[in-house]
Design a protein around this motif. Structure first.
Motif, PDB file in Angstrom:
ATOM      1  N   GLY A  25      35.683 -50.952 -88.327  1.00 33.88           N
ATOM      2  CA  GLY A  25      36.873 -50.152 -88.116  1.00 33.88           C
ATOM      3  C   GLY A  25      38.054 -50.691 -88.901  1.00 33.88           C
ATOM      4  O   GLY A  25      37.870 -51.540 -89.788  1.00 33.88           O
ATOM      5  N   PRO A  26      39.285 -50.200 -88.555  1.00 35.50           N
ATOM      6  CA  PRO A  26      39.609 -49.319 -87.451  1.00 35.50           C
ATOM      7  C   PRO A  26      38.978 -47.923 -87.592  1.00 35.50           C
ATOM      8  O   PRO A  26      38.782 -47.435 -88.696  1.00 35.50           O
ATOM      9  N   TYR A  27      38.689 -47.319 -86.453  1.00 30.52           N
ATOM     10  CA  TYR A  27      38.285 -45.925 -86.376  1.00 30.52           C
ATOM     11  C   TYR A  27      39.044 -45.319 -85.212  1.00 30.52           C
ATOM     12  O   TYR A  27      39.666 -46.040 -84.409  1.00 30.52           O
ATOM     13  N   LEU A  28      39.056 -44.005 -85.093  1.00 30.58           N
ATOM     14  CA  LEU A  28      39.942 -43.423 -84.081  1.00 30.58           C
ATOM     15  C   LEU A  28      39.474 -42.057 -83.624  1.00 30.58           C
ATOM     16  O   LEU A  28      38.753 -41.346 -84.347  1.00 30.58           O
ATOM     17  N   MET A  29      39.895 -41.712 -82.401  1.00 28.49           N
ATOM     18  CA  MET A  29      39.745 -40.357 -81.881  1.00 28.49           C
ATOM     19  C   MET A  29      41.104 -39.676 -81.933  1.00 28.49           C
ATOM     20  O   MET A  29      42.075 -40.167 -81.344  1.00 28.49           O
ATOM     21  N   TYR A  30      41.148 -38.572 -82.637  1.00 28.53           N
ATOM     22  CA  TYR A  30      42.379 -37.826 -82.861  1.00 28.53           C
ATOM     23  C   TYR A  30      42.318 -36.556 -82.028  1.00 28.53           C
ATOM     24  O   TYR A  30      41.382 -35.761 -82.156  1.00 28.53           O
ATOM     25  N   PHE A  31      43.335 -36.327 -81.196  1.00 26.86           N
ATOM     26  CA  PHE A  31      43.364 -35.177 -80.292  1.00 26.86           C
ATOM     27  C   PHE A  31      44.370 -34.155 -80.798  1.00 26.86           C
ATOM     28  O   PHE A  31      45.516 -34.497 -81.126  1.00 26.86           O
ATOM     29  N   SER A  32      43.936 -32.909 -80.870  1.00 28.38           N
ATOM     30  CA  SER A  32      44.842 -31.840 -81.302  1.00 28.38           C
ATOM     31  C   SER A  32      44.481 -30.558 -80.571  1.00 28.38           C
ATOM     32  O   SER A  32      43.400 -30.440 -79.976  1.00 28.38           O
ATOM     33  N   ARG A  33      45.385 -29.610 -80.652  1.00 26.69           N
ATOM     34  CA  ARG A  33      45.132 -28.331 -79.989  1.00 26.69           C
ATOM     35  C   ARG A  33      44.493 -27.334 -80.941  1.00 26.69           C
ATOM     36  O   ARG A  33      43.769 -26.435 -80.515  1.00 26.69           O
ATOM     37  N   SER A  34      44.780 -27.443 -82.215  1.00 23.35           N
ATOM     38  CA  SER A  34      44.194 -26.562 -83.218  1.00 23.35           C
ATOM     39  C   SER A  34      44.374 -27.223 -84.577  1.00 23.35           C
ATOM     40  O   SER A  34      45.140 -28.168 -84.737  1.00 23.35           O
ATOM     41  N   GLY A  35      43.670 -26.713 -85.553  1.00 21.23           N
ATOM     42  CA  GLY A  35      43.781 -27.282 -86.885  1.00 21.23           C
ATOM     43  C   GLY A  35      42.969 -28.553 -87.026  1.00 21.23           C
ATOM     44  O   GLY A  35      42.699 -29.248 -86.048  1.00 21.23           O
ATOM     45  N   THR A  36      42.561 -28.831 -88.231  1.00 23.75           N
ATOM     46  CA  THR A  36      41.763 -30.020 -88.520  1.00 23.75           C
ATOM     47  C   THR A  36      42.665 -31.102 -89.084  1.00 23.75           C
ATOM     48  O   THR A  36      43.363 -30.876 -90.069  1.00 23.75           O
ATOM     49  N   PRO A  37      42.682 -32.275 -88.480  1.00 22.93           N
ATOM     50  CA  PRO A  37      43.624 -33.317 -88.914  1.00 22.93           C
ATOM     51  C   PRO A  37      43.248 -33.923 -90.264  1.00 22.93           C
ATOM     52  O   PRO A  37      42.089 -33.908 -90.680  1.00 22.93           O
ATOM     53  N   SER A  38      44.226 -34.480 -90.914  1.00 22.33           N
ATOM     54  CA  SER A  38      44.002 -35.230 -92.140  1.00 22.33           C
ATOM     55  C   SER A  38      43.208 -36.492 -91.824  1.00 22.33           C
ATOM     56  O   SER A  38      43.263 -37.019 -90.713  1.00 22.33           O
ATOM     57  N   THR A  39      42.484 -36.978 -92.812  1.00 22.51           N
ATOM     58  CA  THR A  39      41.797 -38.262 -92.644  1.00 22.51           C
ATOM     59  C   THR A  39      42.639 -39.417 -93.185  1.00 22.51           C
ATOM     60  O   THR A  39      42.249 -40.577 -93.053  1.00 22.51           O
ATOM     61  N   ASN A  40      43.770 -39.089 -93.762  1.00 26.91           N
ATOM     62  CA  ASN A  40      44.638 -40.113 -94.357  1.00 26.91           C
ATOM     63  C   ASN A  40      45.621 -40.615 -93.303  1.00 26.91           C
ATOM     64  O   ASN A  40      46.799 -40.246 -93.286  1.00 26.91           O
ATOM     65  N   ILE A  41      45.132 -41.453 -92.406  1.00 24.69           N
ATOM     66  CA  ILE A  41      45.936 -41.947 -91.294  1.00 24.69           C
ATOM     67  C   ILE A  41      46.129 -43.455 -91.453  1.00 24.69           C
ATOM     68  O   ILE A  41      45.165 -44.208 -91.626  1.00 24.69           O
ATOM     69  N   ASP A  42      47.354 -43.872 -91.426  1.00 26.69           N
ATOM     70  CA  ASP A  42      47.706 -45.273 -91.674  1.00 26.69           C
ATOM     71  C   ASP A  42      47.336 -46.137 -90.468  1.00 26.69           C
ATOM     72  O   ASP A  42      47.790 -45.892 -89.346  1.00 26.69           O
TER      73      ASP A  42
END
Length: 529
Positions: free
Chosen positions: A242-259
């Motif tokens: 990792g790091p790895y992560l669970m990203y929660f959203s209501r709609s739309g696909t999140p970016s993979t470019n997360i700092d």
């Protein structure tokens, strides 16, 4: 009544749209983390075993209530502690050989994670599995229902199912590591994505695949597989995953470019900041330009990869210092190998060049790309069992005629109990009757399956058994193993002017039923002088 209505309305707004207070609540049995996000996220961690037992997002409980979300199949017991400092909350779960971290950053609807290991878990699989509410999160992305086994009947082991007329398996959710930065589960009002910065400490290389999602009916599993025994071609690596992560959203696909660079400030075991890393840059050349090119670096501690540009230029990801084997691929076929040493804070210049070398080709079926590209059933095999009725019959091409039969009719796999032997007919000129080499490239073998060849009246020797991966392959959507290449030397006179017949049979000391009989997957078949 009016006041009570206002109170209820206010509570509803607070649960679904008002930013809550970022913070950690310590109870006797649990830690509760409020991420302080505008779409409220709270999650609960069991202090005895590190399981997540509740994920409340935007007013809905997303955690499956009968079993927690956890590393492996659960740690059983662990020393679990928590700290809050400024905008970060860190929960640390420790055992003798594993430390797992949950991290929250104020305002983010994200559960950040990392897992440090000094030994492989006894179960043999190092994975994180989030067991999520299948009623609210029934859908699997990006491959849809191929791994939804709800209501199905097991037809192979406990992991391949028949659902209606379709075969399905959790293995069919896989994607190549090099292309797998994000996979998700979703419903009408929620989406949860597993986002991966890298597979640095995993095993298998850029083209390895593993389980990503699995709707079993009672829950929907969202995975990150770090190490497993699923067609594994390398020894497991230990260290920080990792790091790895669970990203929660209501709609739309999140970016993979997360700092995630803030992990450098959190005292995470094994974390190496960018400042402690180096890079490799250069140009690759010589391979087949019709295919994508990949450069791969690996040693016992880490692995990295990148696609090159169309001109062959490349820059590696940020790499830990060390000496690495450097491999250049056309598609997934290795054409050159070198070595490079990376030092912290610098960029090493290293070019690499290579190509597939054979001779004067008499015929070629397929391409040297390390995959069964273009062959019969290859487009379907990743997402269904070979017995699936949507597949073309494996026995539909008993004879392949070079120059007449389409490569799309050449079977991607040869099974000892299904479609072996395979016959190839070709026409040779008198100038082509001298000594030659028949080269058969394979991508994966099962149960010792390898090719034995007869050309007209000449019989090639039985090749040595390939390395045993001790794992089912083609039936679970895998096609890549060690990639054995078999050269059959044909003495002058073996080939005659006019029509020639080649038979390729599966040879193995073992036997089996249908698609679990010894088998191998074709990469390319080429006859050359």
């Amino acid at each position: 009544m009016f006041i009570s209505g206002l109170i209820l309305a206010s509570l509803a707004l607070w649960g679904k749209g008002v930013e809550a207070a970022f913070g950690l609540t310590t109870n006797t049995d649990t830690y509760i983390v409020d991420a302080g996000s505008s779409n409220p996220l709270k999650f609960t961690v069991d202090r005895s075993n590190c399981d997540i037992t509740s994920i409340n997002y935007y007013g809905s409980e997303l955690q499956y209530q009968s079993t927690g979300s956890h590393i492996g199949s659960g740690l059983g017991s662990a020393t679990v502690t928590a700290t809050q400092s400024g905008d970060y909350i860190k929960i640390t779960c420790e055992t003798d050989t594993l430390t797992h971290y949950y991290v929250a950053h104020s305002g983010d609807s994200i559960i950040y994670m990392a897992t440090y290991t000094t030994a492989e878990p006894s179960v043999g699989e190092l994975r994180y599995i989030a067991r999520l509410n299948a009623d609210l999160l029934p859908n699997e992305e990006p491959f849809g229902t191929v791994s939804n086994i709800a209501g199905g009947t097991a037809i192979e082991g406990s992991d391949v199912y028949l659902v209606g007329s379709e075969t399905r398996s959790k293995f069919y959710s896989s994607e190549r590591f090099i292309d797998d930065q994000r996979h998700c589960v979703s419903g009408s009002a929620h989406r949860v994505c597993m986002i991966l910065n890298q597979y640095e400490t995993s095993a298998g290389g850029p083209f390895h695949r593993d389980i990503n999602t699995n709707n079993v009916g009672s829950y929907t599993g969202l995975y990150w597989y770090m190490n497993s025994g699923h067609v594994q071609t390398e020894s497991y690596r230990q260290g920080l995953h990792g790091p790895y992560l669970m990203y929660f959203s209501r709609s739309g696909t999140p970016s993979t470019n997360i700092d995630t660079s803030f992990f450098a400030d959190l005292s995470i075991k094994g974390y190496v900041a960018t400042s402690g890393r180096g890079y490799v840059s250069g140009t690759a050349s010589g391979a087949d330009s019709s295919m994508k090119w990949v450069v791969h670096w690996y040693n016992d501690a880490a692995q990295y990869w990148t696609y090159t540009s169309s001109s062959g230029s490349f820059t590696s990801p940020a790499m830990k210092p060390g000496t690495y084997t450097m491999v250049y691929y056309q598609g997934e076929y290795p054409v050159a190998t070198s070595s490079v040493t990376v030092t912290a804070g610098s960029t090493i210049s290293k070019n690499i060049s290579g190509s597939v070398k054979t001779g004067t080709t008499i015929f070629k079926i397929g391409e040297w790309d390390g995959q069964p590209t273009g062959f019969l059933n290859a487009p379907s095999q990743l997402r269904m069992h070979p017995s699936d009725t949507r597949m073309s019959p494996w026995t539909s091409t008993p004879t392949y005629t070079v120059g007449t039969t389409s490569p799309s009719s050449f079977p991607m796999a040869l099974f000892k109990s299904v479609n072996s032997p395979l016959t190839i007919k070709f026409t040779a000129t008198s100038a082509q009757t001298g000594a030659a080499t028949l080269r058969i490239g394979t991508t994966l073998s099962f149960a010792g399956g390898r090719p034995q060849v007869t050309v007209n009246s000449y019989s090639g020797s039985v090749p040595s058994a390939p390395a045993n991966l001790d794992s089912r392959g083609v039936t679970r959507g895998a096609y890549r193993g060690f990639g054995e290449v078999y050269d059959v030397g044909l003495p002058g006179g073996s080939i005659v002017a006019g029509t020639n017949t080649i038979t390729i049979s599966v040879v193995s000391g073992s036997s089996g039923d249908e698609f679990l009989s010894p088998n191998f997957i074709f990469d390319c078949v080429e006859l050359f002088q």
